[in-house]
Write a protein that holds these residues in place. Structure first.
Motif, PDB file in Angstrom:
ATOM      1  N   MET A 116     -23.012 -53.566 -41.782  1.00 27.48           N
ATOM      2  CA  MET A 116     -23.839 -53.410 -40.598  1.00 27.48           C
ATOM      3  C   MET A 116     -23.542 -52.157 -39.613  1.00 27.48           C
ATOM      4  O   MET A 116     -22.244 -52.136 -39.100  1.00 27.48           O
ATOM      5  N   ILE A 117     -24.430 -51.280 -39.139  1.00 24.87           N
ATOM      6  CA  ILE A 117     -24.078 -50.192 -38.311  1.00 24.87           C
ATOM      7  C   ILE A 117     -24.929 -50.398 -37.070  1.00 24.87           C
ATOM      8  O   ILE A 117     -26.035 -50.550 -36.957  1.00 24.87           O
ATOM      9  N   MET A 118     -23.928 -50.306 -35.999  1.00 23.36           N
ATOM     10  CA  MET A 118     -24.364 -50.717 -34.580  1.00 23.36           C
ATOM     11  C   MET A 118     -24.680 -49.328 -33.852  1.00 23.36           C
ATOM     12  O   MET A 118     -23.934 -48.530 -33.982  1.00 23.36           O
ATOM     13  N   LYS A 119     -25.600 -49.357 -32.964  1.00 22.04           N
ATOM     14  CA  LYS A 119     -25.601 -48.386 -32.066  1.00 22.04           C
ATOM     15  C   LYS A 119     -24.741 -48.351 -31.072  1.00 22.04           C
ATOM     16  O   LYS A 119     -23.795 -49.541 -30.738  1.00 22.04           O
ATOM     17  N   ILE A 120     -23.991 -47.265 -30.548  1.00 20.40           N
ATOM     18  CA  ILE A 120     -22.869 -47.170 -29.757  1.00 20.40           C
ATOM     19  C   ILE A 120     -22.912 -48.107 -28.336  1.00 20.40           C
ATOM     20  O   ILE A 120     -22.085 -48.732 -27.982  1.00 20.40           O
ATOM     21  N   SER A 121     -24.254 -47.962 -27.891  1.00 27.54           N
ATOM     22  CA  SER A 121     -24.633 -48.682 -26.623  1.00 27.54           C
ATOM     23  C   SER A 121     -24.058 -50.286 -26.936  1.00 27.54           C
ATOM     24  O   SER A 121     -24.116 -51.305 -25.876  1.00 27.54           O
ATOM     25  N   GLU A 122     -24.506 -50.661 -28.034  1.00 22.53           N
ATOM     26  CA  GLU A 122     -24.047 -52.054 -28.268  1.00 22.53           C
ATOM     27  C   GLU A 122     -22.670 -52.420 -28.762  1.00 22.53           C
ATOM     28  O   GLU A 122     -21.890 -53.132 -28.385  1.00 22.53           O
ATOM     29  N   LYS A 123     -22.049 -51.326 -29.591  1.00 23.23           N
ATOM     30  CA  LYS A 123     -20.722 -51.286 -29.964  1.00 23.23           C
ATOM     31  C   LYS A 123     -19.639 -51.200 -28.850  1.00 23.23           C
ATOM     32  O   LYS A 123     -18.618 -51.807 -29.281  1.00 23.23           O
ATOM     33  N   ILE A 124     -19.896 -50.700 -27.921  1.00 24.95           N
ATOM     34  CA  ILE A 124     -18.883 -50.619 -26.849  1.00 24.95           C
ATOM     35  C   ILE A 124     -18.631 -51.800 -26.194  1.00 24.95           C
ATOM     36  O   ILE A 124     -17.582 -52.023 -25.622  1.00 24.95           O
ATOM     37  N   ASN A 125     -19.712 -52.764 -26.364  1.00 23.12           N
ATOM     38  CA  ASN A 125     -19.172 -54.343 -25.693  1.00 23.12           C
ATOM     39  C   ASN A 125     -18.529 -55.004 -26.678  1.00 23.12           C
ATOM     40  O   ASN A 125     -18.041 -56.178 -26.092  1.00 23.12           O
ATOM     41  N   LEU A 126     -18.128 -54.800 -27.783  1.00 24.18           N
ATOM     42  CA  LEU A 126     -17.225 -55.605 -28.736  1.00 24.18           C
ATOM     43  C   LEU A 126     -16.107 -55.944 -27.946  1.00 24.18           C
ATOM     44  O   LEU A 126     -15.357 -55.369 -27.509  1.00 24.18           O
ATOM     45  N   ASP A 127     -15.965 -57.414 -28.386  1.00 28.04           N
ATOM     46  CA  ASP A 127     -14.325 -58.107 -28.117  1.00 28.04           C
ATOM     47  C   ASP A 127     -13.569 -57.698 -29.259  1.00 28.04           C
ATOM     48  O   ASP A 127     -13.904 -56.841 -30.201  1.00 28.04           O
ATOM     49  N   ARG A 128     -12.270 -58.434 -29.045  1.00 25.61           N
ATOM     50  CA  ARG A 128     -11.343 -58.236 -30.094  1.00 25.61           C
ATOM     51  C   ARG A 128     -11.862 -58.597 -31.427  1.00 25.61           C
ATOM     52  O   ARG A 128     -11.591 -57.891 -32.487  1.00 25.61           O
ATOM     53  N   ASP A 129     -12.212 -59.699 -31.599  1.00 24.60           N
ATOM     54  CA  ASP A 129     -13.052 -60.030 -32.956  1.00 24.60           C
ATOM     55  C   ASP A 129     -13.964 -59.018 -33.290  1.00 24.60           C
ATOM     56  O   ASP A 129     -14.288 -58.701 -34.797  1.00 24.60           O
ATOM     57  N   GLY A 130     -14.714 -58.740 -32.606  1.00 20.83           N
ATOM     58  CA  GLY A 130     -16.024 -57.809 -32.902  1.00 20.83           C
ATOM     59  C   GLY A 130     -15.308 -56.335 -33.481  1.00 20.83           C
ATOM     60  O   GLY A 130     -15.767 -55.664 -34.515  1.00 20.83           O
ATOM     61  N   LEU A 131     -14.136 -56.013 -32.841  1.00 24.05           N
ATOM     62  CA  LEU A 131     -13.641 -54.697 -33.332  1.00 24.05           C
ATOM     63  C   LEU A 131     -12.820 -54.945 -34.535  1.00 24.05           C
ATOM     64  O   LEU A 131     -12.855 -53.962 -35.268  1.00 24.05           O
ATOM     65  N   GLU A 132     -12.416 -56.208 -34.652  1.00 21.41           N
ATOM     66  CA  GLU A 132     -11.802 -56.277 -36.202  1.00 21.41           C
ATOM     67  C   GLU A 132     -13.025 -56.340 -37.231  1.00 21.41           C
ATOM     68  O   GLU A 132     -12.466 -55.860 -38.254  1.00 21.41           O
ATOM     69  N   GLU A 133     -13.990 -56.691 -37.122  1.00 20.45           N
ATOM     70  CA  GLU A 133     -15.089 -56.858 -38.086  1.00 20.45           C
ATOM     71  C   GLU A 133     -15.777 -55.568 -37.958  1.00 20.45           C
ATOM     72  O   GLU A 133     -16.017 -55.168 -39.236  1.00 20.45           O
ATOM     73  N   TYR A 134     -16.073 -54.893 -37.205  1.00 21.81           N
ATOM     74  CA  TYR A 134     -16.763 -53.863 -37.011  1.00 21.81           C
ATOM     75  C   TYR A 134     -16.298 -52.364 -36.790  1.00 21.81           C
ATOM     76  O   TYR A 134     -16.807 -51.110 -37.324  1.00 21.81           O
ATOM     77  N   GLY A 135     -14.944 -52.379 -36.415  1.00 20.00           N
ATOM     78  CA  GLY A 135     -14.089 -51.144 -36.220  1.00 20.00           C
ATOM     79  C   GLY A 135     -14.587 -50.319 -34.899  1.00 20.00           C
ATOM     80  O   GLY A 135     -15.359 -50.662 -34.382  1.00 20.00           O
ATOM     81  N   PRO A 136     -13.749 -49.044 -34.858  1.00 23.60           N
ATOM     82  CA  PRO A 136     -14.039 -48.218 -33.816  1.00 23.60           C
ATOM     83  C   PRO A 136     -15.332 -47.624 -33.709  1.00 23.60           C
ATOM     84  O   PRO A 136     -15.985 -47.594 -34.792  1.00 23.60           O
TER      85      PRO A 136
END
Length: 244
Positions: A1-21
């Motif tokens: 899954m590729i997210m828009k930056i405007s969405e990805k910037i809101n990721l928490d720790r778990d989200g960062l582990e799953e989707y990366g920087p």
């Protein structure tokens, strides 16, 4: 899954582990490369680095990696062969495409055909794609133009003043809009500036490289385009991982 930056910037720790920087590729010519005045490359003041800083000024928690795929002297046509290995292979969240300053020396049809291929392949990758129109060319030949580039400065001033550069940008913007590519129209902003000042002196090499300060226009315009309609500003008020 590729997210828009405007969405990805809101990721928490778990989200960062799953989707990366956040990963951004800046794909362009000498301006993207970092060229400023004659013989000077500056990777600190270039627009994509300023953009990275702006994103992290909003939320420091999210790592932002920018890959510089700009090469001085190159065009959209001569960049086609490197699109896969230097851009798409990084699986970026966002691809910033910025060509035109060198393409204006060739046929318009070649420029548009090349941009069509670039836009098509970038969109099919699933990445968010932004076409950032470049700055204007010089409108006059300044006295302090580097002597070895004096004849070229005469040519580029002609291309700017006779409407050729305008035509190339209008055609590329129309193409992007037709293909569903978001446009960050910085060229339009340069044209507005040219109504009240000689933009030649906003070009460090007096031909086609913006001064370090003018890269701020690109960076802020990109930031506004990326986060258009986002609520990241309001989020900064209620989350300690956001910066005001």
């Amino acid at each position: 899954m590729i997210m828009k930056i405007s969405e990805k910037i809101n990721l928490d720790r778990d989200g960062l582990e799953e989707y990366g920087p956040i990963t951004i590729v800046a794909f362009g010519d000498s301006v993207t490369h970092g060229a400023v005045s004659e013989g000077e490359i500056n990777y600190e003041t270039v627009y994509w680095n300023r953009l990275k800083q702006k994103i992290n000024n909003v939320r420091a928690y999210m790592p932002v990696n920018v890959i510089n795929a700009g090469i001085g002297g190159i065009s959209a046509k001569t960049s086609l062969d490197r699109l896969d290995k230097q851009v798409l292979s990084h699986n970026p969240d966002l691809i910033i495409v910025c060509f035109g300053l060198n393409d204006v020396n060739g046929p318009l049809e070649q420029y548009i055909e090349s941009m069509t291929v670039i836009f098509d392949k970038c969109l099919k990758s699933g990445a968010e794609v932004i076409f950032m129109t470049p700055n204007m060319l010089n409108t006059t030949v300044a006295d302090d133009t580097p002597q070895k580039h004096y004849e070229y400065a005469i040519k580029t001033a002609g291309l700017q003043n006779n409407g050729t550069m305008d035509l190339y940008m209008e055609s590329a913007v129309a193409l992007a809009e037709k293909m569903g590519v978001k446009v960050c129209d910085c060229y339009k902003k340069w044209k507005k500036l040219s109504e009240t000042q000689d933009i030649t002196y906003l070009l460090a090499n007096r031909i086609n490289h913006p001064t370090k300060e003018m890269h701020e226009l690109f960076a802020q315009s990109l930031f506004d385009t990326i986060f258009e309609g986002s609520d990241i500003v309001s989020k900064s008020e209620d989350c300690t991982m956001y910066k005001k």
